[in-house]
Write a protein that holds these residues in place. Sequence first.
Motif, short mmCIF file in Angstrom:
data_model
loop_
_atom_site.label_atom_id
_atom_site.label_comp_id
_atom_site.label_asym_id
_atom_site.label_seq_id
_atom_site.Cartn_x
_atom_site.Cartn_y
_atom_site.Cartn_z
N LEU A 99 0.83 -1.20 0.00
CA LEU A 99 0.00 0.00 0.00
C LEU A 99 0.87 1.25 0.00
CD1 LEU A 99 -2.75 -0.97 2.60
CD2 LEU A 99 -3.03 -0.84 0.11
N ARG A 100 0.31 2.32 -0.54
CA ARG A 100 0.97 3.60 -0.55
C ARG A 100 -0.02 4.69 -0.15
NH1 ARG A 100 4.28 0.49 -0.59
NH2 ARG A 100 6.09 0.19 -1.95
N PRO A 101 0.44 5.79 0.45
CA PRO A 101 -0.47 6.89 0.78
C PRO A 101 -1.26 7.31 -0.44
CG PRO A 101 1.65 7.25 1.83
CD PRO A 101 1.82 6.05 0.92
N GLY A 102 -2.54 7.52 -0.25
CA GLY A 102 -3.43 7.88 -1.34
C GLY A 102 -4.20 6.71 -1.90
N ASP A 103 -3.72 5.47 -1.65
CA ASP A 103 -4.50 4.31 -2.09
C ASP A 103 -5.86 4.32 -1.41
OD1 ASP A 103 -2.48 3.45 -3.69
OD2 ASP A 103 -1.80 1.84 -2.37
N ARG A 104 -6.88 3.88 -2.13
CA ARG A 104 -8.26 3.93 -1.63
C ARG A 104 -8.69 2.55 -1.13
NH1 ARG A 104 -11.25 6.23 -6.69
NH2 ARG A 104 -9.78 4.77 -7.67
N LEU A 105 -9.13 2.50 0.12
CA LEU A 105 -9.58 1.27 0.74
C LEU A 105 -11.11 1.25 0.78
CD1 LEU A 105 -7.06 1.13 3.72
CD2 LEU A 105 -6.78 0.24 1.39
N VAL A 106 -11.67 0.10 1.12
CA VAL A 106 -13.11 -0.10 1.07
C VAL A 106 -13.68 -0.19 2.48
CG1 VAL A 106 -14.97 -1.59 0.24
CG2 VAL A 106 -12.89 -1.33 -1.13
N THR A 107 -14.71 0.59 2.75
CA THR A 107 -15.44 0.54 4.02
C THR A 107 -16.94 0.45 3.71
OG1 THR A 107 -15.68 2.94 4.21
CG2 THR A 107 -13.68 1.96 5.13
N PRO A 108 -17.75 -0.02 4.66
CA PRO A 108 -19.20 -0.14 4.37
C PRO A 108 -19.89 1.21 4.47
CG PRO A 108 -18.74 -0.91 6.59
CD PRO A 108 -17.41 -0.59 5.97
N ALA A 109 -20.89 1.43 3.62
CA ALA A 109 -21.73 2.63 3.68
C ALA A 109 -23.10 2.30 4.24
CB ALA A 109 -21.87 3.25 2.29
N SER A 110 -23.45 1.02 4.28
CA SER A 110 -24.73 0.59 4.83
C SER A 110 -24.61 -0.87 5.24
CB SER A 110 -25.86 0.76 3.80
OG SER A 110 -25.62 -0.08 2.67
#
Length: 543
Positions: A99-110
């Motif tokens: 991973l590198r700074p700025g990489d986008r990770l996944v989290t739940p929205a609902s």
Amino acid sequence: MVRRGDEVRVTSIGEFVDSFLEGEGSLDIGGLGYYTLSLDTKTLKPVWRRIKGVIKHRTRGRLLRVKASKGRSIDLTGSHSIYRISRGGGLEVVGSSDLRPGDRLVTPASVELPESAPPSINAARELWSRGVEGILVAGLPGGAAGYRGVERSRDYDGDHAIPLETLVERYGDSVWSLVSGARLSVSRGATGDHPVPATIPLDTGFYLLLGFIVSAGRVDVEGGHVTVTLGPGREGYVGDVVEAVNSIAPGVGVRVSGGARGVGVTIRSRVLSELLARVFGVGPGPNRDIPSIVFRAPKPMKRFFLKGLYAGGGVFDRSSGSLVYVTGSRSLLNGLALLLLDLGVGGYRIESGDSVRALALILDETGGLDAIGEVLEYLGFGGGREAIQGVGALERATAGLAGQATVAVQRPAIRGGSGVDVASVTGLERLEAGTEFVYDLSVEGDENFFAGLGWILVHNSAFGWGLEHVADGIIRFRRRIVGGVLRRYVVVEKMRQTPHDLRVHRVEIEDGRGMRIAGPLEARPEDLRMPEDLRRRLKGGGP
């Protein structure tokens, strides 16, 4: 997040895996009916999927803390896999050290939680099944009321109080319907008890009271009472606590007392204290976990729980429009986030105060109200009483909360569309391992699950549950005639060796299935016949 049947709880992965494994190894638990929250990578919706296996390995080397925007974070081994959104917008699995700074990770929205909590419980059956002794039943109908199989302990309002043990011996399983309309008490020697209805309604009063107790209550099972302490500025909620108690247990003993730290409401009932501790899992002090019954309650009941929770320990910050909640429980923080996601409240972020463990969960203000709006209205911020005092800016609210966690909620919008949100990597920090073991789950489907502070999607990286590690190597197929027989081989020339397992694993080729990892190799006769220098090199003892 672990679900079994309709029971949902938030727990540490180590605590869950340790309940199955004492030492290092892996175990198939697919038939036990445990589920966790996973992501369907086709629909991008969080779904409940079966936990197939648990994995536990000794910690080797340092760990990596992945920090992300919105305050999320998770601790992993450097080789553990995690989901990242690719440049093309799709999902890809990478090692955490990549991973590198700025990489986008996944989290739940609902999140969709079950709404299967019963409207009431039979307190007699629940306490009896958990081995509570000294249960007395009063107010039985007809002939049962006059049954005198053993010595009666005492009378209540002229009704015979009969030990539940006697009734179970006399009536068997039919006793639970027989006592459903009666009253219960629990005897401890010569100490009496206030009787409560044998059928406890799980209504708005129950969930409101449960919120108060989780936030500001103490359950004393030995003393046979429950105390809710409302600090200065919250005296206006004393009536709400008393009213909630009377709605579920009319006639129970309630005492209100004042002091320097606020007003205390003491509920004198061994039945309620035993129920809260044994049935609903409420601990002895504040800053505890959210009880499982709340996660599977109907959404209106979840809102009443939030009302009691915030009324008992919340602070409204007028300058930022935030509702702040202080707790010392990391799992309560994640559990609260889970409740909010189920109620349609997404987009939260977590901030740190002066202490690493001083955390603030904040929902960005975008105009919508719904669940939190109802809580704010109840607390008096839509007009009416104002029992919670403002504390200034959020920085002031979180400052100095060493060993605490702060949850703040702003007026949110209802999120629609995709079930996932994005958190960007803000930093990577090497950590000294604070535990002897690291843990993992094998999950059906896409082999992923949400974990960490604020919920981040990770991928199963356990060696031996799949071929993902073999895929990191250069795979070559070989054929050779040995003793007149054609033999087929798979050679992995550059397999990634992770901290999970450094042993050599056998790969078999099965007709109709392809390759399968069959397990670690033991010493074989052909190994012992190899030249000594070759065996030494294979074990890492030479160039």
